[in-house]
Design a protein around this motif. Structure first.
Motif, PDB file in Angstrom:
ATOM      1  N   SER A   1       0.804  -1.278  -0.038  1.00 18.73           N
ATOM      2  CA  SER A   1      -0.074  -0.074   0.081  1.00 18.73           C
ATOM      3  C   SER A   1       1.004   1.364  -0.024  1.00 18.73           C
ATOM      4  CB  SER A   1      -1.028   0.049   1.404  1.00 18.73           C
ATOM      5  OG  SER A   1      -1.603   1.125   1.216  1.00 18.73           O
ATOM      6  N   THR A   2       1.911   1.214   0.807  1.00 16.35           N
ATOM      7  CA  THR A   2       2.773   2.423   0.690  1.00 16.35           C
ATOM      8  C   THR A   2       3.323   2.732  -0.461  1.00 16.35           C
ATOM      9  OG1 THR A   2       3.140   2.113   3.252  1.00 16.35           O
ATOM     10  CG2 THR A   2       4.934   3.345   2.021  1.00 16.35           C
ATOM     11  N   ALA A   3       3.955   1.584  -1.141  1.00 12.54           N
ATOM     12  CA  ALA A   3       4.638   1.725  -2.387  1.00 12.54           C
ATOM     13  C   ALA A   3       3.327   2.335  -3.433  1.00 12.54           C
ATOM     14  CB  ALA A   3       5.178   0.436  -3.006  1.00 12.54           C
ATOM     15  N   ALA A   4       2.361   1.910  -3.475  1.00 13.63           N
ATOM     16  CA  ALA A   4       1.288   2.123  -4.558  1.00 13.63           C
ATOM     17  C   ALA A   4       0.795   3.796  -4.160  1.00 13.63           C
ATOM     18  CB  ALA A   4       0.330   1.034  -4.418  1.00 13.63           C
ATOM     19  N   ARG A   5       0.862   4.185  -3.022  1.00 13.45           N
ATOM     20  CA  ARG A   5       0.467   5.306  -2.520  1.00 13.45           C
ATOM     21  C   ARG A   5       1.426   6.416  -2.411  1.00 13.45           C
ATOM     22  NH1 ARG A   5      -1.426   5.282   2.014  1.00 13.45           N
ATOM     23  NH2 ARG A   5      -3.194   6.410   2.010  1.00 13.45           N
TER      24      ARG A   5
ATOM     25  N   GLY B   1       8.521  11.450  -2.258  1.00 15.37           N
ATOM     26  CA  GLY B   1       8.178  10.664  -0.890  1.00 15.37           C
ATOM     27  C   GLY B   1       6.807  10.825  -0.292  1.00 15.37           C
ATOM     28  N   LEU B   2       6.049  11.963  -0.990  1.00 20.54           N
ATOM     29  CA  LEU B   2       4.832  12.444  -0.519  1.00 20.54           C
ATOM     30  C   LEU B   2       3.848  11.483  -1.054  1.00 20.54           C
ATOM     31  CD1 LEU B   2       5.031  16.435  -1.045  1.00 20.54           C
ATOM     32  CD2 LEU B   2       5.101  15.140   0.868  1.00 20.54           C
ATOM     33  N   PRO B   3       2.558  11.622  -0.280  1.00 25.55           N
ATOM     34  CA  PRO B   3       1.488  10.555  -0.753  1.00 25.55           C
ATOM     35  C   PRO B   3       1.213  11.140  -2.523  1.00 25.55           C
ATOM     36  CG  PRO B   3       0.907  11.327   1.405  1.00 25.55           C
ATOM     37  CD  PRO B   3       2.257  12.135   0.954  1.00 25.55           C
ATOM     38  N   ASN B   4       0.767  10.182  -3.137  1.00 28.71           N
ATOM     39  CA  ASN B   4       0.620  10.602  -4.535  1.00 28.71           C
ATOM     40  C   ASN B   4      -0.884  10.797  -4.936  1.00 28.71           C
ATOM     41  OD1 ASN B   4      -0.318   8.099  -4.459  1.00 28.71           O
ATOM     42  ND2 ASN B   4       0.996   7.125  -6.020  1.00 28.71           N
ATOM     43  N   ARG B   5      -1.259  11.100  -6.223  1.00 27.34           N
ATOM     44  CA  ARG B   5      -2.712  11.282  -6.321  1.00 27.34           C
ATOM     45  C   ARG B   5      -3.620  10.076  -5.638  1.00 27.34           C
ATOM     46  NH1 ARG B   5      -5.942  14.345  -9.631  1.00 27.34           N
ATOM     47  NH2 ARG B   5      -4.000  15.297 -10.514  1.00 27.34           N
ATOM     48  N   ALA B   6      -3.193   8.835  -6.230  1.00 28.28           N
ATOM     49  CA  ALA B   6      -3.977   7.592  -5.491  1.00 28.28           C
ATOM     50  C   ALA B   6      -4.312   7.850  -3.969  1.00 28.28           C
ATOM     51  CB  ALA B   6      -3.265   6.293  -5.725  1.00 28.28           C
ATOM     52  N   ALA B   7      -3.333   8.201  -3.169  1.00 25.03           N
ATOM     53  CA  ALA B   7      -3.499   8.146  -1.930  1.00 25.03           C
ATOM     54  C   ALA B   7      -4.285   9.461  -1.594  1.00 25.03           C
ATOM     55  CB  ALA B   7      -2.168   8.604  -1.200  1.00 25.03           C
TER      56      ALA B   7
ATOM     57  N   VAL C   1      10.482  21.901  -2.574  1.00 27.81           N
ATOM     58  CA  VAL C   1       9.247  22.618  -2.122  1.00 27.81           C
ATOM     59  C   VAL C   1       8.481  21.557  -1.226  1.00 27.81           C
ATOM     60  CG1 VAL C   1       6.948  23.066  -3.075  1.00 27.81           C
ATOM     61  CG2 VAL C   1       9.064  24.288  -4.184  1.00 27.81           C
ATOM     62  N   ALA C   2       8.482  20.108  -1.779  1.00 26.84           N
ATOM     63  CA  ALA C   2       7.768  19.190  -0.788  1.00 26.84           C
ATOM     64  C   ALA C   2       8.152  19.216   0.508  1.00 26.84           C
ATOM     65  CB  ALA C   2       7.953  17.788  -1.823  1.00 26.84           C
TER      66      ALA C   2
ATOM     67  N   PRO D   1      -1.803  14.641  10.978  1.00 31.55           N
ATOM     68  CA  PRO D   1      -2.994  13.894  10.581  1.00 31.55           C
ATOM     69  C   PRO D   1      -3.997  14.370  10.182  1.00 31.55           C
ATOM     70  CG  PRO D   1      -1.634  13.022  12.692  1.00 31.55           C
ATOM     71  CD  PRO D   1      -1.379  14.294  12.164  1.00 31.55           C
ATOM     72  N   GLU D   2      -4.528  15.825  10.403  1.00 31.62           N
ATOM     73  CA  GLU D   2      -5.225  16.583  10.041  1.00 31.62           C
ATOM     74  C   GLU D   2      -5.127  17.498   9.343  1.00 31.62           C
ATOM     75  OE1 GLU D   2      -6.839  18.697  13.718  1.00 31.62           O
ATOM     76  OE2 GLU D   2      -8.049  16.742  14.230  1.00 31.62           O
ATOM     77  N   ARG D   3      -3.971  17.371   8.506  1.00 32.82           N
ATOM     78  CA  ARG D   3      -3.566  18.318   7.429  1.00 32.82           C
ATOM     79  C   ARG D   3      -2.742  17.349   6.230  1.00 32.82           C
ATOM     80  NH1 ARG D   3      -2.086  21.986  11.575  1.00 32.82           N
ATOM     81  NH2 ARG D   3       0.216  21.436  11.357  1.00 32.82           N
ATOM     82  N   PHE D   4      -3.445  16.575   5.715  1.00 39.97           N
ATOM     83  CA  PHE D   4      -2.849  15.678   4.677  1.00 39.97           C
ATOM     84  C   PHE D   4      -2.210  16.249   3.441  1.00 39.97           C
ATOM     85  CE2 PHE D   4      -3.311  12.782   1.113  1.00 39.97           C
ATOM     86  CZ  PHE D   4      -2.716  11.701   1.549  1.00 39.97           C
ATOM     87  N   LEU D   5      -1.104  16.000   3.253  1.00 41.41           N
ATOM     88  CA  LEU D   5      -0.516  16.804   2.166  1.00 41.41           C
ATOM     89  C   LEU D   5      -0.007  15.627   0.942  1.00 41.41           C
ATOM     90  CD1 LEU D   5       1.206  18.923   0.538  1.00 41.41           C
ATOM     91  CD2 LEU D   5       3.093  18.525   1.869  1.00 41.41           C
ATOM     92  N   ALA D   6      -0.525  16.005  -0.543  1.00 44.26           N
ATOM     93  CA  ALA D   6      -0.203  15.145  -1.540  1.00 44.26           C
ATOM     94  C   ALA D   6       0.538  15.923  -2.699  1.00 44.26           C
ATOM     95  CB  ALA D   6      -1.202  14.306  -1.741  1.00 44.26           C
ATOM     96  N   ARG D   7       1.499  15.475  -3.338  1.00 43.08           N
ATOM     97  CA  ARG D   7       1.793  15.658  -4.783  1.00 43.08           C
ATOM     98  C   ARG D   7       0.930  15.080  -5.848  1.00 43.08           C
ATOM     99  NH1 ARG D   7       6.660  14.177  -8.442  1.00 43.08           N
ATOM    100  NH2 ARG D   7       6.653  16.029  -9.942  1.00 43.08           N
TER     101      ARG D   7
END
Length: 712
Positions: free
Chosen positions: A286-290, A296-302, A345-346, A355-361
């Motif tokens: 799950s970590t690799a896919a997201r 190293g940030l969560p991606n669009r899927a996450a 920038v990331a 946990p309440e401010r989820f960041l993704a690229r």
């Protein structure tokens, strides 16, 4: 299956009991908290609805009282006009149901209501209420866009009332009317059961009604009259979502508790053997896919997973961030440098995640925060400003100091059933609004942006047709005159009258052209029109505004040079005007482009000086020929010694840098005399001449043997 020791079984059962007790207590606490939050939220919603009632009638009243034609009709006591254009609003009754005009030239008040009687009547309001309105209107400043608004009890019902004096508030030619000579207008909107039902539907309320006295045991909000005392109260049923939820869940929780206790002994062994292995394997996959490989940030899927979770109104917000001018960074110092910017920038933004401010690229230079939990609007605003702070310091990339700014837009979930995709779309629109107004800071999504997006699509569609065929795009010229009052050059200004939409202002269609990638095509069309005029009138010299997008295009200077060569036009007849954003965004590239323009024979001007962020040091490096002082400074020289000193300082600075000075926005002879005394070289403004077609300019200025009388 191995039998667990008695002590382990006892420990597991005890643990389960503790968990069940804790869950039960938590559910009770949660239900009460949800009830309290829902009550507070309903109070805030009704407060907003109350404000909206006053806002609607206030804006309607101001539209009429600050309307110059209406002011003239009042002075003339034109009763027919007043009824057809103001009083009929009440008799029709769709917008307001009460209109009253008094004071000024009227010996007594004239009023209309929605009872269908067209003749104006007196004494529709009792003297006490009318006196209170008069007192409140008299307290508002003269020649200001303000009104008095409050609630009144009238004819067995509650009205939202707005009142203001008839006066012209815009323009230098408006006549100042003493307060005692100005007529007043009051407009009232009745709060009906239908309007209360609409508020209920909009804010998901029940039992909303108006009562005389504040009820006990129910939430309520006073409707304040002109003296600050309540004339009535809005009251509604207190929402109890937590209690209702708990009631529905209790039977299932009991059944679940018994099932868990019964199955705990059977399942513990199997869970114990396999759980760790499964959790570890799933976590790794799950970590690799997201995860985004570069940052190293969560991606669009996450991000999509986080967005799929339901949220209540006001408890989720999206902050959309996009790197400004990222393409220019890639083009000027390479894609490796662009990747470096993306990664760093990331890293800086990641310092703000929680946990309440989820960041993704989610794309090349696009980042998104998902803010969840109570007070999401306050926290997303704080987050946007915190992001500005962590990005304030420049990045060091391959020996370059790169100042990175981000366009930021945010949206807050307005209703419970709003989808995550809709919320992202709103934040994306707000981000593009921020991108089109660099330096304006984070932009919140609102109804204006939503409508602007729809309008922009219509404008873009019609602009594409206008550029492909037809003669809708034209050029107007505003004269720029010298100390002797003679024409030096004329500023070329874009104009567009659409066959479908009518006249569109330049600031609107130019912004749409820039966002839609049509700016270069539009600029080429305008340049061709200007060249036609330069060929037709050999004595004409012009100034042309060039957008940063045109200047940065690699083929821009070769294109205009080739056009002039083909038509036999000297480049010295054209001055290129650039705004300060060119200087701030990329000083090095701007200097290169200016050097090319000068080498080709063009002169250059820095437009709207003082409204941006460029420094005096940049002016010395970039070698502009002309400095144009913005009208926001010129307009203050008649009323402020400080304004005089600021403009004088700008002129002295320009002299030191060997630049000519054009003062824009001159609207009075007194301004022109002051500016000439300070040493201003050239002048431009409505006092000297308004933008006009080229033939009008030629007939007025080039065919005349003497300077215009207005500027002599």
């Amino acid at each position: 299956m191995h039998r667990l020791p008695t002590r382990i079984v006892a420990l597991m059962i005890g643990t389960l009991l503790v968990v069940l007790i804790a869950v039960s207590g938590s559910m009770i606490w949660m239900s009460r908290t949800l009830d309290a939050q829902a009550r507070d939220q309903s109070l805030a919603q009704v407060r907003t609805a109350r404000a909206n009632l006053l806002t609607q009638v206030r804006l309607t009243t101001l539209d009429y009282t600050k309307w110059e034609t209406a002011v003239d009709a009042v002075r003339a006591k034109d009763s027919d006009w007043l009824y057809l254009n103001i009083g009929a609003a009440a008799t029709v009754g769709q917008v307001v149901q009460l209109v009253l005009i008094w004071g000024g030239p009227f010996a007594s008040d004239i009023g209309w209501t929605d009872d269908g009687v067209e003749a104006g009547r007196t004494s529709l309001l009792d003297p006490a209420t009318l006196g209170l309105i008069e007192h409140r209107v008299g307290a508002t400043p003269i020649r200001s866009f303000e009104s008095a608004d409050f609630f009144v009890w009238h004819s067995g019902g509650v009205f939202a009332l707005g009142a203001a004096r008839f006066e012209v508030v815009k323009g230098e030619n408006g006549v100042r009317i003493p307060d005692r000579q100005a007529a007043r207008l009051a407009m009232g909107r009745r709060i009906t059961p239908q309007s209360l039902a609409t508020i209920e539907d909009n804010y998901l309320l029940t039992g909303l009604e108006i009562v005389h006295a504040a009820p006990e045991g129910r939430p309520n909000l006073p409707l304040l009259g002109g003296d600050g005392r309540p004339v009535a109260y809005l009251t509604w049923d207190a929402p109890t979502p937590g209690t209702a939820l708990l009631g529905r869940m209790l039977p299932w929780l009991g059944l679940l508790a018994m099932t868990v206790l019964a199955m705990a002994g059977v399942g513990i062994v199997l869970v114990r053997r396999t759980a760790q292995h499964l959790v570890t394997a799933e976590r790794s996959a799950s970590t690799a896919a997201r995860t985004d490989a570069m940052t190293g940030l969560p991606n669009r899927a996450a991000f999509n997973e986080a967005l799929a979770r339901p949220a209540r109104a006001g408890e989720r917000a999206i902050l959309f961030l996009d790197v400004n001018d990222f393409k220019r960074i890639n083009d000027s110092i390479g894609h490796a440098a662009g990747d470096h910017i993306v990664v760093h920038v990331a890293r800086r933004l990641a310092k703000l995640s929680s946990p309440e401010r989820f960041l993704a690229r989610i794309a090349g230079d696009e980042y998104v925060f998902v803010v969840t939990g109570p007070s999401a609007e306050f926290r997303v605003r704080w987050l946007a400003h915190a992001a500005e702070q962590v990005l304030a310091n420049p990045f060091k990339v391959q020996g370059h100091q790169v100042q990175v700014t981000m366009a930021m837009g945010y949206a807050v979930q307005a209703v419970d059933d709003m989808t995550g995709a809709d919320l992202v779309r709103q934040a994306d629109l707000a981000m593009y609004e921020a991108k089109s107004h660099k330096g304006s800071g984070p932009v919140a999504f609102g109804a204006v942006i939503e409508q602007a997006s729809r309008d922009a699509a219509v404008i873009e569609q019609n602009l594409r047709r206008a550029l492909e065929h037809g003669t809708e795009i034209t050029v107007a010229y505003q004269p720029i005159v010298g100390p002797d009052g003679r024409l030096v050059r004329a500023e070329a200004l874009a104009r567009w009258t659409s066959a479908q939409l009518g006249p569109i202002t330049p600031d609107r269609f130019v912004a749409v052209a820039e966002q839609a990638g049509l700016m270069v095509q539009l600029g080429r069309r305008l340049f061709q029109i200007i060249c036609d005029d330069l060929v037709a009138y050999p004595d004409l010299h012009v100034s042309i505004n060039i957008s940063p997008l045109q200047l940065m295009a690699p083929d821009f200077i070769p294109m205009i040079t080739e056009e002039l060569r083909d038509r036999g036009i000297a480049a010295s007849r054209i001055e290129i005007e650039l705004t300060e954003s060119v200087v701030v965004d990329d000083p090095r590239l701007a200097a290169d482009r200016l050097a090319e323009l000068h080498a080709t024979g063009f002169s250059t001007a820095l437009d709207d000086f003082g409204t941006g962020y460029s420094s005096i040091g940049y002016l010395g490096q970039l070698r502009f020929d002309t400095l144009k002082i913005d009208r926001s400074f010129v307009s203050k020289i008649r009323s402020s010694q400080e304004g005089v000193e600021i403009v004088r300082g700008m002129i002295i600075m320009a002299r030191g840098l060997r630049m000519k000075v054009v003062c824009e926005g001159i609207e009075a002879a007194e301004e022109l005399e002051l500016l000439r005394a300070m040493g201003c070289d050239f002048a431009q403004g409505f006092h000297l001449g308004r933008p006009a077609p080229v033939q009008v300019l030629v007939n007025t200025w080039l065919c005349s043997t003497s300077p215009q009388a207005a500027v002599a």
